[in-house]
Design a protein around this motif. Structure first.
Motif, PDB file in Angstrom:
ATOM      1  N   UNK A   1       0.857  -1.188   0.000  1.00 42.60           N
ATOM      2  CA  UNK A   1       0.000   0.000   0.000  1.00 42.60           C
ATOM      3  C   UNK A   1       0.887   1.229   0.000  1.00 42.60           C
ATOM      4  N   UNK A   2       0.590   2.135  -0.902  1.00 37.65           N
ATOM      5  CA  UNK A   2       1.360   3.362  -1.010  1.00 37.65           C
ATOM      6  C   UNK A   2       0.393   4.535  -0.917  1.00 37.65           C
ATOM      7  N   UNK A   3       0.666   5.432   0.011  1.00 35.53           N
ATOM      8  CA  UNK A   3      -0.143   6.641   0.150  1.00 35.53           C
ATOM      9  C   UNK A   3       0.503   7.777  -0.614  1.00 35.53           C
ATOM     10  N   UNK A   4      -0.315   8.704  -1.041  1.00 32.45           N
ATOM     11  CA  UNK A   4       0.188   9.816  -1.836  1.00 32.45           C
ATOM     12  C   UNK A   4      -0.477  11.091  -1.344  1.00 32.45           C
ATOM     13  N   UNK A   5       0.331  12.053  -0.953  1.00 35.13           N
ATOM     14  CA  UNK A   5      -0.187  13.355  -0.529  1.00 35.13           C
ATOM     15  C   UNK A   5       0.368  14.400  -1.492  1.00 35.13           C
TER      16      UNK A   5
ATOM     17  N   UNK B   1      -4.090  21.096  -6.479  1.00 29.01           N
ATOM     18  CA  UNK B   1      -3.900  21.643  -7.823  1.00 29.01           C
ATOM     19  C   UNK B   1      -2.989  20.769  -8.676  1.00 29.01           C
ATOM     20  N   UNK B   2      -2.350  19.761  -8.094  1.00 25.05           N
ATOM     21  CA  UNK B   2      -1.412  18.910  -8.840  1.00 25.05           C
ATOM     22  C   UNK B   2      -2.112  17.613  -9.243  1.00 25.05           C
ATOM     23  N   UNK B   3      -2.841  17.650 -10.340  1.00 25.93           N
ATOM     24  CA  UNK B   3      -3.557  16.462 -10.802  1.00 25.93           C
ATOM     25  C   UNK B   3      -2.665  15.530 -11.619  1.00 25.93           C
ATOM     26  N   UNK B   4      -1.492  15.997 -12.023  1.00 22.46           N
ATOM     27  CA  UNK B   4      -0.577  15.172 -12.802  1.00 22.46           C
ATOM     28  C   UNK B   4      -0.110  13.968 -12.003  1.00 22.46           C
ATOM     29  N   UNK B   5       0.258  14.168 -10.749  1.00 23.26           N
ATOM     30  CA  UNK B   5       0.769  13.084  -9.917  1.00 23.26           C
ATOM     31  C   UNK B   5      -0.282  11.997  -9.688  1.00 23.26           C
ATOM     32  N   UNK B   6      -1.552  12.364  -9.681  1.00 27.17           N
ATOM     33  CA  UNK B   6      -2.624  11.393  -9.445  1.00 27.17           C
ATOM     34  C   UNK B   6      -2.723  10.378 -10.575  1.00 27.17           C
ATOM     35  N   UNK B   7      -2.240  10.700 -11.739  1.00 28.90           N
ATOM     36  CA  UNK B   7      -2.290   9.754 -12.860  1.00 28.90           C
ATOM     37  C   UNK B   7      -0.926   9.142 -13.159  1.00 28.90           C
ATOM     38  N   UNK B   8       0.149   9.892 -12.954  1.00 34.98           N
ATOM     39  CA  UNK B   8       1.487   9.394 -13.300  1.00 34.98           C
ATOM     40  C   UNK B   8       1.987   8.324 -12.334  1.00 34.98           C
ATOM     41  N   UNK B   9       1.849   8.540 -11.045  1.00 36.02           N
ATOM     42  CA  UNK B   9       2.372   7.575 -10.067  1.00 36.02           C
ATOM     43  C   UNK B   9       1.680   6.216 -10.200  1.00 36.02           C
ATOM     44  N   UNK B  10       0.345   6.137 -10.248  1.00 40.58           N
ATOM     45  CA  UNK B  10      -0.283   4.818 -10.456  1.00 40.58           C
ATOM     46  C   UNK B  10       0.156   4.166 -11.767  1.00 40.58           C
TER      47      UNK B  10
END
Length: 38
Positions: free
Chosen positions: A6-10, A14-23
């Motif tokens: 399990x990996x959490x991401x904070x 305003x940074x929607x790029x990380x929500x798609x790139x990391x997964x």
């Protein structure tokens, strides 16, 4: 079956790029190594 990690991401709202790139990076890694991320 590999143990899932399990990996959490904070990130700022305003940074929607990380929500798609990391997964996407983690899914690509699952294709190479026998690991599972949720």
């Amino acid at each position: 079956m590999p143990t899932p990690y399990r990996i959490g991401q904070i990130v700022p709202s305003s940074n929607v790029t990380m929500e798609t790139e990391i997964p996407g990076l983690l899914r690509a890694r699952e294709g190479i190594l026998p690991e599972r991320f949720t």
